[in-house]
Design a protein around this motif. Sequence first.
Motif, PDB file in Angstrom:
ATOM      1  N   ASP A 334       0.880  -1.176   0.000  1.00  0.00           N
ATOM      2  CA  ASP A 334       0.000   0.000   0.000  1.00  0.00           C
ATOM      3  C   ASP A 334       0.911   1.219   0.000  1.00  0.00           C
ATOM      4  O   ASP A 334       1.319   1.678   1.052  1.00  0.00           O
ATOM      5  CB  ASP A 334      -0.862  -0.062   1.271  1.00  0.00           C
ATOM      6  N   GLU A 983      -4.279  10.995  -5.547  1.00  0.00           N
ATOM      7  CA  GLU A 983      -3.301  10.586  -4.538  1.00  0.00           C
ATOM      8  C   GLU A 983      -3.713  11.117  -3.173  1.00  0.00           C
ATOM      9  O   GLU A 983      -3.616  10.429  -2.158  1.00  0.00           O
ATOM     10  CB  GLU A 983      -1.917  11.136  -4.893  1.00  0.00           C
ATOM     11  N   ASN A 986      -6.553   9.105  -1.731  1.00  0.00           N
ATOM     12  CA  ASN A 986      -6.051   7.811  -1.238  1.00  0.00           C
ATOM     13  C   ASN A 986      -5.483   7.954   0.155  1.00  0.00           C
ATOM     14  O   ASN A 986      -5.714   7.123   1.038  1.00  0.00           O
ATOM     15  CB  ASN A 986      -4.921   7.280  -2.138  1.00  0.00           C
ATOM     16  N   ARG A1013     -14.856   2.574  -5.274  1.00  0.00           N
ATOM     17  CA  ARG A1013     -14.295   2.730  -3.925  1.00  0.00           C
ATOM     18  C   ARG A1013     -15.258   3.459  -3.015  1.00  0.00           C
ATOM     19  O   ARG A1013     -15.314   3.186  -1.810  1.00  0.00           O
ATOM     20  CB  ARG A1013     -12.945   3.447  -3.999  1.00  0.00           C
TER      21      ARG A1013
END
Length: 1225
Positions: A334, A983, A986, A1013
């Motif tokens: 991750d 990004e 995330n 998601r």
Amino acid sequence: MLPYTVNFKVSARTLTGALNAHNKAAVDWGWQGLIAYGCHSLVVVIDSNTAQTLQVLEKHKADVVKVKWARENYHHNIGSPYSLRLASADVNGKIIVWDVAAGVAQCEIQEHAKPIQDVQWLWNQDASRDLLLAIHPPNYIVLWNADTGTKLWKKSYADNILSFSFDPFDPSHLTLLTSEGIVFISDFSPARPPSGPGKKVYISSPHSSPAHNKLAAATGAKKALNKVKILITQEKPSAEFMTLNDCLQLAYLPSKRNHMLLLYPREILILDLEVNQTVGVIAIERTGVPFLQVIPCFQRDGLFCLHENGCITLRVRRSYNSVFTTSNEEPDPDPVQELTYDLRSQCDAIRVTKTVRPFSMVCCPVNENAAALIVSDGRVMIWELKSAVCNRNSRNSSSGVSPLYSPVSFCGIPVGVLQNKLPDLSLDNMIGQSAIAGEEQPKGSVLQEVHLKFLLTGLLSGLPSPQFAIRMCPPLTTKNIRMYQPLLAVGTSNGSVLVYHLTSGLLHKELSIHSCEVKGIEWTSLTGFLSFATSTPNNMGLVRNELQLVDLPTGRSIAFRGERGNDEPPIEMIKVSHLKQYLAVVFKDKPLELWDVRTCTLLREMSKNFPAVTALEWSPSHNLKSLRKKQLATREAMARQTVVSDTELSIIESSVISLLQEAESKSELSQNISAREHFVFTDNDGQVYHLTVEGNSVKDSARIPPDGSMGSVTCIAWKGDTLVLGDMDGNLNFWDLKGRVSRGIPTHRSWVRKIRFAPGKGNQKLIAMYNDGAEVWDTKEVQMVSSLRSGRNVTFRILDVDWCTSDKVILASDDGCIRVLEMSMKSTCFRMDEQELTEPVWCPYLLVPRASLALKAFLLHQPWNGQFSLDISHVDYPENEEIKNLLQEQLNSLSNDIKKLLLDPEFTLLQRCLLVSRLYGDESELHFWTVAAHYLHSLCWETPASAPATTETAPRDHRVTNPLDICYDVLCENAYFQKFQLERVNLQEVKRSTYDHTRKCTDQLLLLGQTDRAVQLLLETSADNQHYYCDSLKACLVTTVTSSGPSQSTIKLVATNMIANGKLAEGVQLLCLIDKAADACRYLQTYGEWNRAAWLAKVRLNSEECADVLKRWVDHLCSPQVNQKSKALLVLLSLGCFSSVAETLHSMRYFDRAALFVEACLKYGAIEVSGDTEKLVSAIYADYARSLKNLGFKQGAILFASKAGAAGRDLLNELESPKQELAEE
């Protein structure tokens, strides 16, 4: 023979010393390239390149706590020129706004009498450049007009405000750090105070988290940090959580929007304000040195950190990139767990003691490649970042830190390997951008890996802490005019003597001579002095006396009294006679000693019954002239003797002559005629003794009985026919020796510590020093000229006084400063252009406005007459010689690297504009040309004729490989902006800790179009949550949204109803679900959410629709009530609407910028030349030519008038007509 000139003009100045604890945060590095810092109640201004003091501002009555340079974020022209403006605030609540070059206060502001907590200039300067926001304790913020000193508004808050920070992306956002928590203000405006109490949040400090105490094992440290959830809550936390008061600092990150950092002694937290969640922690291990301060960078995502040991470190955000994982590490499953900042460079620490510790650090705002450290002892250390290319093999692959690469472009434009570039110019030219996760490194590009290191390039040290003993060197006379230097010797408490050169104010020499406090200094010539020091007395009252004779050019010092000096009563004073022949040494309980200075021999030690001396002074009269006459007569006699024939010479005569010749040769060797000199002294009863010294004989010649009106005499001064005595009770007694009259004046100022006559023939001025100040007297008229009293007109106490020149005095004071003042003893600042500097300083702000703008035009429009030159005499600039010389001095002071770039024909116009905006520290131009250069280069290609090199070296897909830095936020390319936002979301997702955070992440994911998601997160809601049902339905809706007609229209109807009923965010989300993001943007704009609309357009719309949204935003920004035209220009540039940029610049009357921009566009073929644009271009050129004509820059005006075609014809004729007249004559 050429006339010999020597510079001994001494201007009034202040030599500063150690700082006060209040001055800790009073330092700022301006866009103008100068550093200002507070030293007690003074403000010192130094040049960051040469580390020279340029100005000392004195007007505050109390210690200075904050200084701030005005921002340069506006267009500069004759009406709003480049000028040095500085605001300084003190402990008593006074704010002074200075014109630094002239050294005058423009306006003074006072609201309350408490120390100002923080003060800042508003950075958005489109509407006004003069606005200053200040915190007046305990809880007021006040907006001032710093030009007039008027209060615009005042607002109070519930908690005590400690500091504040403006959002660098949005001028309406302001955050206050209070004693309880953080207050966010989102409606800041210069027009009216913020409406409500602001949004208040509390932070439970990281220390309270148990995970934090387990950082012992290095392996577990990373995982432990990932578990630290810093809670930012709306509710007030319980007592054990209340640890916000150890938060040292709060600041927005200028490198990316909506991020903020909080500094604690052992960690830095990076918050993402969209979800109010910590997304990064920089912690110091247990053995590390705690933080004191941090400065976030703008050009790159980096932090300058100052530690408690005075070490400055640079940390840069790590790139997450598949290219960087080396084979020996297992790939991270991750990748984006944390914003990690890697230590990239650190400088040396200082020795920290009780009195010496680092105060604060500032960073160069223009280039972000240098930091200055202010130390409590008055030192300023300037550290510059230097980059070095390193070869691949030397890299230590196990360090786990991804390498830094140098950027592809220089000054905004990709350059080839062979082209001239100067990587150390600024931070963004040193290191490339941090790559975003998942972004592949382009295969074909050759990347050079670089290392950064700090280099100490400037050091300025202050005076040591008082006590001081000061003595000016002998005065200037017609005989010594050729080698005279105005030197001041300062004896200090640690036994060293500092010699300052007073024309430049710089330290000439530092000599460590003694082992204890220096009590007095007397010069024996222009290049030598005697200094004495006494150690602390033992129980018998005896000390070690040190008396040293120092030769300044060599630094050699000898013990003047030889072996003497141990275990004897302390020396009270030393006095050197007028001809520098004899020295009288006075002891406390021991008879006087007389020495010969030239041979270092003791002439006489007085007998035990010799009276105790309380004051002593040598007489200015001596018999040197009559001795010289005798000498000449002897010489003539000898000459006569030698004419007589040898045979007639008797033996006796020859012996006489040989003796005479021997004497003569000796005296010529050392001029050693011992002239007769006199001195007077007083004893405890006030009786005055007069003694004569000649050779090695001492005769007692007269005694004068004590004057009944005088107490015990403490000092004597003698000049010409005037003798002045001062006593314990503050009486001054003036004796006129010619008229034989005496006059006593009681000054009622207690003990007269010292009196001294001014130098210069016939100058009968005298300075007297008391316990509480000083006075200047005119002994001819017997009246006081000026007076200075501690506590009344100054805050400091005076420790020592002397004369500097015949009309200037020197005062040493207990605030650690030494001031050279006019005879009036009024403290004044000097004009900077009157300064004598040893090294030239590049600072166009010091020139008159016309000259600084003409210099800029001269640099920008190279080449002149077909040649690149930095010699201003080559161009037709009919100003007076003095201004031309000043301009030439400025050009000469540029570094060789910069000169090389300016003279390089391959250096393009856009790069030149960027470089000059950096040299001038012009914030608004720097941003304009950065964005302009990027988009002109990426959207259009330079026509091959003008630069074939660039087309070969830069790859065609340069837009993606070299995007505009993310610090420009919505001005970046859409694709890059989307990647950055993904990004970011995330990271938010990994870091979420509560339902609220999860919900915010879901909303972001839906807007970004990441539906899968988003559904996962919606299904995570637990069954006992009140939103469980709602979220489950939403998950179903998101998965089932089809593009069938009826469902689309239903959802659109629901969305519009929601928006109409005040649920804007929810409505926008629904519209995004059915791909109606363009409508969503329109609604957001209708409801005033302009920034949100721009964000959404960048991440969801295709380029045409996005451009429509942004163009509407431009119209809004240009409207008079918003008035953010500079922002609008940048948005237009990012859209590639170059002709409308030129039009807007012209309508705003930014003629210089418009003309340069049009030139650049034509070079790139970015503007189609049609009838309308031709008209616009020639109008711009003609207006620019007129403005150059107003600057007196004739050749530039002719150049642009001739480019303007028909529009410039009249102007051209007008400019060229004087030439024709001259030719006809």
